[in-house]
Design an enzyme around this catalytic site. Structure first.
Site, PDB file in Angstrom:
ATOM      1  N   GLN A 186      -1.576   2.018  10.268  1.00  0.00           N
ATOM      2  CA  GLN A 186      -0.323   2.112   9.510  1.00  0.00           C
ATOM      3  C   GLN A 186       0.754   2.862  10.281  1.00  0.00           C
ATOM      4  O   GLN A 186       1.943   2.573  10.135  1.00  0.00           O
ATOM      5  CB  GLN A 186      -0.565   2.800   8.156  1.00  0.00           C
ATOM      6  CG  GLN A 186      -1.393   1.995   7.177  1.00  0.00           C
ATOM      7  CD  GLN A 186      -2.846   2.440   7.186  1.00  0.00           C
ATOM      8  OE1 GLN A 186      -3.378   2.804   8.237  1.00  0.00           O
ATOM      9  NE2 GLN A 186      -3.484   2.414   6.038  1.00  0.00           N
ATOM     10  N   ARG A 215      -7.704  -0.281  -6.535  1.00  0.00           N
ATOM     11  CA  ARG A 215      -7.884   0.799  -5.558  1.00  0.00           C
ATOM     12  C   ARG A 215      -8.064   2.114  -6.318  1.00  0.00           C
ATOM     13  O   ARG A 215      -7.179   2.500  -7.077  1.00  0.00           O
ATOM     14  CB  ARG A 215      -6.710   0.870  -4.584  1.00  0.00           C
ATOM     15  CG  ARG A 215      -6.478  -0.443  -3.851  1.00  0.00           C
ATOM     16  CD  ARG A 215      -5.717  -0.277  -2.572  1.00  0.00           C
ATOM     17  NE  ARG A 215      -6.375   0.587  -1.617  1.00  0.00           N
ATOM     18  CZ  ARG A 215      -5.749   1.098  -0.552  1.00  0.00           C
ATOM     19  NH1 ARG A 215      -4.474   0.825  -0.354  1.00  0.00           N
ATOM     20  NH2 ARG A 215      -6.394   1.885   0.287  1.00  0.00           N
ATOM     21  N   ASP A 257      -1.976  10.622  -1.804  1.00  0.00           N
ATOM     22  CA  ASP A 257      -2.402   9.630  -2.789  1.00  0.00           C
ATOM     23  C   ASP A 257      -2.875  10.268  -4.084  1.00  0.00           C
ATOM     24  O   ASP A 257      -2.833   9.640  -5.136  1.00  0.00           O
ATOM     25  CB  ASP A 257      -3.508   8.755  -2.201  1.00  0.00           C
ATOM     26  CG  ASP A 257      -2.952   7.752  -1.209  1.00  0.00           C
ATOM     27  OD1 ASP A 257      -2.791   6.577  -1.584  1.00  0.00           O
ATOM     28  OD2 ASP A 257      -2.647   8.138  -0.065  1.00  0.00           O
ATOM     29  N   ALA A 263       0.709   5.101  -2.258  1.00  0.00           N
ATOM     30  CA  ALA A 263       0.513   5.403  -3.683  1.00  0.00           C
ATOM     31  C   ALA A 263       1.712   5.049  -4.566  1.00  0.00           C
ATOM     32  O   ALA A 263       1.556   4.369  -5.588  1.00  0.00           O
ATOM     33  CB  ALA A 263       0.122   6.873  -3.851  1.00  0.00           C
ATOM     34  N   LYS A 286      -4.471   9.561   3.555  1.00  0.00           N
ATOM     35  CA  LYS A 286      -5.130   8.633   4.469  1.00  0.00           C
ATOM     36  C   LYS A 286      -6.141   9.346   5.361  1.00  0.00           C
ATOM     37  O   LYS A 286      -5.907  10.450   5.827  1.00  0.00           O
ATOM     38  CB  LYS A 286      -4.078   7.926   5.324  1.00  0.00           C
ATOM     39  CG  LYS A 286      -4.617   6.844   6.247  1.00  0.00           C
ATOM     40  CD  LYS A 286      -5.482   5.827   5.518  1.00  0.00           C
ATOM     41  CE  LYS A 286      -4.770   5.173   4.350  1.00  0.00           C
ATOM     42  NZ  LYS A 286      -5.671   4.333   3.533  1.00  0.00           N
ATOM     43  N   ARG A 328       0.859  -1.182   0.000  1.00  0.00           N
ATOM     44  CA  ARG A 328       0.000   0.000   0.000  1.00  0.00           C
ATOM     45  C   ARG A 328       0.894   1.231   0.000  1.00  0.00           C
ATOM     46  O   ARG A 328       2.110   1.123   0.093  1.00  0.00           O
ATOM     47  CB  ARG A 328      -0.984   0.023   1.178  1.00  0.00           C
ATOM     48  CG  ARG A 328      -0.649  -0.727   2.430  1.00  0.00           C
ATOM     49  CD  ARG A 328       0.515  -0.153   3.198  1.00  0.00           C
ATOM     50  NE  ARG A 328       0.340   1.269   3.467  1.00  0.00           N
ATOM     51  CZ  ARG A 328       1.327   2.115   3.662  1.00  0.00           C
ATOM     52  NH1 ARG A 328       2.589   1.713   3.601  1.00  0.00           N
ATOM     53  NH2 ARG A 328       1.101   3.381   3.903  1.00  0.00           N
TER      54      ARG A 328
END
EC number: 5.3.1.23
Length: 346
Positions: free
Chosen positions: A196, A89, A237, A48, A248, A46
């Site tokens: 995360q 995604r 992202d 970007a 996020k 995960r």
């Protein structure tokens, strides 16, 4: 770096399994594109930039396995491979940037034998990874100039080596400042619901020997109000043409708190994260993820059965809350619409 996020080895894709961290450092081997797509969807990988690298490598695997007698058949099947990757995604623009890049390479080699096109795609996927490492180091060098000696830097989610090919964007800035000899420390938001910050950012910082303090997301304002935070650095992202930034979930809250407390709030991201086709952040698609990510932690229920859940994976921080956007080509402030176009070469 003492770990590799993703690499091409022996015609396979090797990824560190980020769902197993910090307890286990496990590397998975992928030999077909559908498995790579599932790894992206399931957040084995995960972040970007890392998603972009994984998509490029997944497409190279898919191209290798296409059985075709004609170029027409090959390109039709390659389009299907790309479509599978595109559905993994929706928010991270690097995913679509990588897919389009691989398509252009294949199209440019259309006059070559099919094995030649396959080789071009493999080489391009490896190049995407190598370029990302260089890009992140350049982001780090630019960003380190904004980090003062003795700073306490707050970061949200994970925008480190695990979110890229191996150096990081936001953590790349922190890492570069540390490598330059600045005595800094980091406050890492835990970043619910996937944690995360707790699982990945804290793991990276401890591994690198950078002083780190873990806090829950709702503590950020407390420490800002007490004057314990010097600046905030986060990744991205997708960044719209006006500087609005998707990152996020929870990033928007951190930015608002930083503004209220007169604390600089920086976004660190590669040019490939810019989406200049979008006039503002209202057009950025926001991924909604399964309810279980909120109601369960490592298989343990933490909420009553039957409760309704919303789980957007990202939010959008308006440009007015962002002090500067750090890219591999330099730092943009103020008029983001003009500055981002200039720095992107448009």
């Amino acid at each position: 770096m003492s770990f590799r996020t993703i690499e091409w080895r022996d015609d396979s894709v090797i990824m560190i399994d980020q769902t197993r961290l910090p307890g286990e450092e496990v590397y998975n081997t992928y030999t077909d594109f559908k498995a790579v797509a599932e790894a992206i969807r399931g957040m084995v990988i995960r972040g970007a930039p890392a998603i972009g690298v994984a998509a490029a490598m997944g497409i190279a695997l898919g191209a290798r396995d296409i059985i075709a007698d004609t170029h027409e058949s090959f390109f039709r099947q390659l389009e299907n491979v790309c479509d599978v990757m595109a559905r993994t995604r929706p928010t991270a623009v690097n995913l679509f940037w990588a897919i389009e890049r691989m398509k252009r390479v294949a199209e440019a080699g259309r006059d070559k034998p099919l094995d030649g096109i396959r080789q071009l795609l493999k080489e391009e996927a490896i190049r995407v990874e190598e370029e990302d490492l260089t890009i992140c180091r350049n982001i780090g060098k630019w960003g380190a100039t904004l980090i003062p000696e003795g700073a306490t830097v707050l970061t949200h989610c994970n925008a480190g080596g695990l979110a890229t090919a191996g150096y990081g964007t936001a953590l790349g800035v922190i890492r570069a400042a540390h490598e330059a000899g600045k005595k800094i420390q980091v406050f890492a938001d835990e970043t619910r619901p996937w944690l995360q910050g707790a699982r990945l950012t804290a793991w990276e910082l401890v591994k690198e020997g950078i002083p780190a303090t873990l806090i829950s997301d709702n503590m950020a304002g407390f420490f800002m109000s007490r004057g314990e935070i010097t600046c905030c650095v986060v990744g991205a992202d997708r960044i719209a043409a006006n500087g609005d930034t998707a990152n996020k979930i929870g990033t928007y809250s951190v930015a608002v708190l930083a503004k209220e407390n007169n604390i600089p709030f920086y976004v660190a991201a590669p040019i490939s994260t810019l989406d200049l086709s979008l006039c503002d952040g209202g057009k950025i698609p926001i991924e909604e993820r399964p309810a279980e990510e909120v109601t369960c932690i490592r298989g343990v229920d933490i909420a009553p059965a039957g409760v309704r859940v919303r789980n957007p994976a990202f939010d959008v921080t308006p440009a007015r809350y962002i002090s500067a956007i750090i890219t591999e080509n330099g730092i943009v402030r103020g008029d983001y619409r003009a500055g981002l176009r200039r720095i992107a070469g448009n």
